[in-house]
Design a protein around this motif. Structure first.
Motif, PDB file in Angstrom:
ATOM      1  N   TYR A 105      18.732  65.087  39.484  1.00 49.34           N
ATOM      2  CA  TYR A 105      19.259  66.103  40.406  1.00 49.34           C
ATOM      3  C   TYR A 105      20.591  65.682  41.019  1.00 49.34           C
ATOM      4  CZ  TYR A 105      19.514  69.094  44.560  1.00 49.34           C
ATOM      5  OH  TYR A 105      19.931  69.962  45.539  1.00 49.34           O
ATOM      6  N   GLY A 106      20.676  64.407  41.454  1.00 51.85           N
ATOM      7  CA  GLY A 106      21.887  64.014  42.171  1.00 51.85           C
ATOM      8  C   GLY A 106      22.404  62.622  41.866  1.00 51.85           C
ATOM      9  N   GLY A 107      21.853  61.968  40.849  1.00 47.47           N
ATOM     10  CA  GLY A 107      22.354  60.664  40.465  1.00 47.47           C
ATOM     11  C   GLY A 107      21.889  59.546  41.393  1.00 47.47           C
ATOM     12  N   PRO A 108      22.535  58.375  41.318  1.00 49.42           N
ATOM     13  CA  PRO A 108      22.136  57.198  42.110  1.00 49.42           C
ATOM     14  C   PRO A 108      22.113  57.448  43.618  1.00 49.42           C
ATOM     15  CG  PRO A 108      23.692  56.584  40.410  1.00 49.42           C
ATOM     16  CD  PRO A 108      23.653  58.073  40.420  1.00 49.42           C
ATOM     17  N   GLN A 109      23.049  58.254  44.118  1.00 46.83           N
ATOM     18  CA  GLN A 109      23.080  58.530  45.547  1.00 46.83           C
ATOM     19  C   GLN A 109      21.814  59.269  45.990  1.00 46.83           C
ATOM     20  OE1 GLN A 109      26.420  60.821  46.872  1.00 46.83           O
ATOM     21  NE2 GLN A 109      25.911  60.619  49.046  1.00 46.83           N
ATOM     22  N   ALA A 110      21.368  60.214  45.191  1.00 52.07           N
ATOM     23  CA  ALA A 110      20.141  60.945  45.507  1.00 52.07           C
ATOM     24  C   ALA A 110      18.932  60.016  45.502  1.00 52.07           C
ATOM     25  CB  ALA A 110      19.937  62.085  44.518  1.00 52.07           C
ATOM     26  N   VAL A 111      18.896  59.088  44.543  1.00 52.42           N
ATOM     27  CA  VAL A 111      17.798  58.116  44.481  1.00 52.42           C
ATOM     28  C   VAL A 111      17.758  57.271  45.755  1.00 52.42           C
ATOM     29  CG1 VAL A 111      16.912  56.081  43.283  1.00 52.42           C
ATOM     30  CG2 VAL A 111      17.772  58.037  41.964  1.00 52.42           C
ATOM     31  N   LEU A 112      18.924  56.806  46.176  1.00 44.12           N
ATOM     32  CA  LEU A 112      19.008  55.989  47.393  1.00 44.12           C
ATOM     33  C   LEU A 112      18.520  56.775  48.608  1.00 44.12           C
ATOM     34  CD1 LEU A 112      19.875  53.404  48.840  1.00 44.12           C
ATOM     35  CD2 LEU A 112      22.191  54.362  49.002  1.00 44.12           C
ATOM     36  N   LEU A 113      18.915  58.033  48.703  1.00 43.34           N
ATOM     37  CA  LEU A 113      18.504  58.857  49.833  1.00 43.34           C
ATOM     38  C   LEU A 113      16.993  59.091  49.832  1.00 43.34           C
ATOM     39  CD1 LEU A 113      21.351  61.547  49.850  1.00 43.34           C
ATOM     40  CD2 LEU A 113      21.006  59.701  51.502  1.00 43.34           C
ATOM     41  N   VAL A 114      16.406  59.286  48.657  1.00 42.52           N
ATOM     42  CA  VAL A 114      14.954  59.469  48.559  1.00 42.52           C
ATOM     43  C   VAL A 114      14.227  58.208  49.030  1.00 42.52           C
ATOM     44  CG1 VAL A 114      13.030  59.698  46.927  1.00 42.52           C
ATOM     45  CG2 VAL A 114      14.988  61.238  46.773  1.00 42.52           C
ATOM     46  N   VAL A 115      14.713  57.043  48.630  1.00 43.34           N
ATOM     47  CA  VAL A 115      14.096  55.777  49.060  1.00 43.34           C
ATOM     48  C   VAL A 115      14.184  55.622  50.576  1.00 43.34           C
ATOM     49  CG1 VAL A 115      14.275  53.266  48.937  1.00 43.34           C
ATOM     50  CG2 VAL A 115      14.499  54.633  46.853  1.00 43.34           C
ATOM     51  N   ILE A 116      15.350  55.909  51.142  1.00 48.95           N
ATOM     52  CA  ILE A 116      15.530  55.779  52.588  1.00 48.95           C
ATOM     53  C   ILE A 116      14.607  56.739  53.336  1.00 48.95           C
ATOM     54  CG2 ILE A 116      17.174  56.144  54.486  1.00 48.95           C
ATOM     55  CD1 ILE A 116      19.386  55.204  52.588  1.00 48.95           C
ATOM     56  N   LEU A 117      14.535  57.980  52.884  1.00 48.00           N
ATOM     57  CA  LEU A 117      13.686  58.974  53.536  1.00 48.00           C
ATOM     58  C   LEU A 117      12.208  58.611  53.404  1.00 48.00           C
ATOM     59  CD1 LEU A 117      15.469  62.279  52.472  1.00 48.00           C
ATOM     60  CD2 LEU A 117      15.386  61.283  54.761  1.00 48.00           C
ATOM     61  N   SER A 118      11.831  58.031  52.281  1.00 46.59           N
ATOM     62  CA  SER A 118      10.434  57.619  52.095  1.00 46.59           C
ATOM     63  C   SER A 118      10.054  56.543  53.105  1.00 46.59           C
ATOM     64  CB  SER A 118      10.224  57.089  50.670  1.00 46.59           C
ATOM     65  OG  SER A 118      10.570  58.054  49.711  1.00 46.59           O
ATOM     66  N   ILE A 119      10.932  55.567  53.281  1.00 44.92           N
ATOM     67  CA  ILE A 119      10.681  54.499  54.251  1.00 44.92           C
ATOM     68  C   ILE A 119      10.616  55.073  55.665  1.00 44.92           C
ATOM     69  CG2 ILE A 119      11.629  52.387  55.277  1.00 44.92           C
ATOM     70  CD1 ILE A 119      12.848  51.781  52.508  1.00 44.92           C
ATOM     71  N   LEU A 120      11.519  56.023  55.960  1.00 42.49           N
ATOM     72  CA  LEU A 120      11.518  56.677  57.273  1.00 42.49           C
ATOM     73  C   LEU A 120      10.189  57.367  57.532  1.00 42.49           C
ATOM     74  CD1 LEU A 120      13.025  57.802  59.818  1.00 42.49           C
ATOM     75  CD2 LEU A 120      13.700  59.739  58.391  1.00 42.49           C
ATOM     76  N   GLU A 121       9.692  58.130  56.562  1.00 40.50           N
ATOM     77  CA  GLU A 121       8.450  58.876  56.735  1.00 40.50           C
ATOM     78  C   GLU A 121       7.257  57.951  56.917  1.00 40.50           C
ATOM     79  OE1 GLU A 121       5.766  62.236  56.707  1.00 40.50           O
ATOM     80  OE2 GLU A 121       7.845  61.843  57.272  1.00 40.50           O
ATOM     81  N   ILE A 122       7.175  56.895  56.110  1.00 44.73           N
ATOM     82  CA  ILE A 122       6.039  55.976  56.200  1.00 44.73           C
ATOM     83  C   ILE A 122       6.036  55.254  57.538  1.00 44.73           C
ATOM     84  CG2 ILE A 122       5.000  53.900  55.211  1.00 44.73           C
ATOM     85  CD1 ILE A 122       6.113  54.856  52.485  1.00 44.73           C
ATOM     86  N   SER A 123       7.206  54.820  58.003  1.00 45.04           N
ATOM     87  CA  SER A 123       7.278  54.107  59.280  1.00 45.04           C
ATOM     88  C   SER A 123       6.948  55.025  60.452  1.00 45.04           C
ATOM     89  CB  SER A 123       8.675  53.497  59.467  1.00 45.04           C
ATOM     90  OG  SER A 123       9.664  54.508  59.545  1.00 45.04           O
ATOM     91  N   LEU A 124       7.379  56.297  60.363  1.00 49.39           N
ATOM     92  CA  LEU A 124       7.106  57.239  61.444  1.00 49.39           C
ATOM     93  C   LEU A 124       5.649  57.714  61.446  1.00 49.39           C
ATOM     94  CD1 LEU A 124      10.275  59.537  61.378  1.00 49.39           C
ATOM     95  CD2 LEU A 124       9.682  57.861  63.129  1.00 49.39           C
ATOM     96  N   SER A 125       4.995  57.660  60.283  1.00 46.65           N
ATOM     97  CA  SER A 125       3.683  58.283  60.153  1.00 46.65           C
ATOM     98  C   SER A 125       2.540  57.298  59.984  1.00 46.65           C
ATOM     99  CB  SER A 125       3.685  59.245  58.949  1.00 46.65           C
ATOM    100  OG  SER A 125       4.616  60.281  59.136  1.00 46.65           O
ATOM    101  N   PHE A 126       2.787  56.007  60.178  1.00 47.50           N
ATOM    102  CA  PHE A 126       1.688  55.049  60.021  1.00 47.50           C
ATOM    103  C   PHE A 126       0.607  55.292  61.066  1.00 47.50           C
ATOM    104  CE2 PHE A 126      -0.545  51.011  60.379  1.00 47.50           C
ATOM    105  CZ  PHE A 126      -0.788  50.726  59.047  1.00 47.50           C
ATOM    106  N   ASP A 127       1.029  55.607  62.287  1.00 46.84           N
ATOM    107  CA  ASP A 127       0.029  55.915  63.315  1.00 46.84           C
ATOM    108  C   ASP A 127      -0.721  57.193  62.952  1.00 46.84           C
ATOM    109  OD1 ASP A 127       2.361  57.317  63.630  1.00 46.84           O
ATOM    110  OD2 ASP A 127       2.532  57.031  65.789  1.00 46.84           O
ATOM    111  N   ASN A 128      -0.036  58.116  62.278  1.00 43.76           N
ATOM    112  CA  ASN A 128      -0.704  59.323  61.798  1.00 43.76           C
ATOM    113  C   ASN A 128      -1.819  58.966  60.818  1.00 43.76           C
ATOM    114  OD1 ASN A 128      -1.308  61.971  61.186  1.00 43.76           O
ATOM    115  ND2 ASN A 128       0.520  62.356  59.994  1.00 43.76           N
TER     116      ASN A 128
END
Length: 380
Positions: free
Chosen positions: A23-46
């Motif tokens: 969809y967006g090349g290496p930059q898109a991959v990097l953004l997906v990884v960053i967002l995944s880490i953000l979601e997991i860290s924010l939602s561990f208490d969930n």
């Protein structure tokens, strides 16, 4: 067992990264990884709270939550819900709202002749009412836990006095209502006061209604003599096998809880990218799937029984998140702060649980603060 529990999450991660690369090349991959880490860290208490509720549910409703529920979490809250907000806020049709999200024009006048804001701005502008609803729902959850007397306490110097104060009828509603009034009076921007009050009250009503319906249809546990086990019926944080209507309302409770957690992550994601496809891949497909796997792991391994303060730490993290959401109505709160507060509180509770277990083992028995815990629930 770890591979079996997390295998699907790893597979979804690989597929999501491939889609991002196409969809967006290496930059898109990097953004997906960053967002995944953000979601997991924010939602561990969930995930911890999900596990405390999930182990109460029958096997049927556990499977419903882990299948249908995850579809709602991935597509509903991380992709469809933001689009619905933009659709309602902008007056555009759903097709144009999606087109605006995928192809933001250089000139907003292409969609808004009156100079109205773009997709990202419209979604961000909806934050006050969403934060008020989610903040009050989570605050009621926290107060319902912390104002109830229980044999196991973590921060005993604080939790025991709060539990004694909790004997005052409807104290949770009084405290939550007072904080909502303070938020609307001193934190919320002037043009959002009424919407914040309405959204906050709706958050309280939603919690009271779903929690109350769960209690109404809950089936109390019975011992071998057929007598009701004391304390076996009650709200979503207490342990009992929930089937039928009780299971349905616990399922509904978990979905509202996930919504309260997830939208804060969606808003935070726009600080990284405004592309809804990247956000859906990072927060939804990867992040939400790992939260699901962590929930299953906690239930299968009986982690909440072995580390008894984790539930306390998660509820304190929820209380902190509720306050952060209310403060964020008027002031920007960095997403790193939100994630780190939750991780720190749960980490402290985990360490305290380890120290407690070691102390009990050294003493050769259970401490005075112990209570029998249920066996882990098997989820297939």
């Amino acid at each position: 067992m770890v591979l079996r529990i997390f295998g699907l999450s790893f597979a979804v991660t690989v597929v999501s990264i491939i889609i991002a690369a196409l969809y967006g090349g290496p930059q898109a991959v990097l953004l997906v990884v960053i967002l995944s880490i953000l979601e997991i860290s924010l939602s561990f208490d969930n995930a911890v709270i999900n596990a405390t509720v999930l182990r109460r549910m029958s096997e049927f409703w556990q499977k419903i939550f882990l299948t249908v529920g995850i579809v709602i979490a991935v597509f509903g809250m991380r992709l469809v819900f933001p689009l619905v907000i933009v659709w309602l806020a902008s007056g555009l049709g759903p097709v144009l709202a999606l087109d605006l999200a995928l192809n933001p024009p250089a000139d907003d006048a292409a969609y808004f002749p009156d100079g109205s804001p773009s997709y990202e701005t419209l979604l961000t502008d909806a934050h006050p009412q969403i934060a008020a609803f989610g903040g009050m729902f989570l605050l009621m959850l926290f107060l319902g836990f912390i104002l109830e007397e229980r044999e196991i306490t973590w921060l005993s110097w604080l939790e025991k006095p709060l539990a004694r104060a909790g004997k005052l009828d409807q104290l949770a509603v009084i405290v939550a209502g007072g904080l909502l009034l303070l938020t609307a009076s001193y934190i919320a921007p002037e043009d959002t006061v009424s919407t914040v009050m309405v959204a906050g009250v709706l958050g309280m009503i939603t919690y009271i209604a779903v929690n109350g319906l769960g209690e109404l249809f809950n089936t109390p546990e019975e011992d071998e003599n057929g007598e009701v086990v004391e304390g076996s019926s009650g709200g979503p944080t207490e342990l009992a096998k929930a089937t039928g209507k009780a299971g349905f309302f616990l399922f509904l409770y978990l979905e509202v809880l996930d919504a309260s957690f997830s939208f804060d992550g969606v808003i935070g994601a726009f600080a990284i990218t405004s592309d809804p496809i990247i956000i859906a891949l990072g927060l939804g497909f990867v992040g939400a799937m790992f939260v699901r796997s962590i929930t299953v792991f906690l239930v299968r391994k009986g982690t909440l029984s072995d580390y008894v303060y984790l539930e306390h730490g998660a509820h304190w993290a929820i209380g902190a998140l509720a306050v952060i959401l209310l403060v964020s109505i008027g002031y920007h709160v960095n997403e790193n702060v939100t994630g780190l507060v939750g991780v720190a509180l749960i980490g402290a509770a985990f360490i305290s649980s380890i120290l407690r277990n070691r102390k009990a083992a050294a003493a050769g028995g259970s401490s005075d603060n112990d209570v029998d815990e249920p066996k882990p629930v098997t989820i297939s």
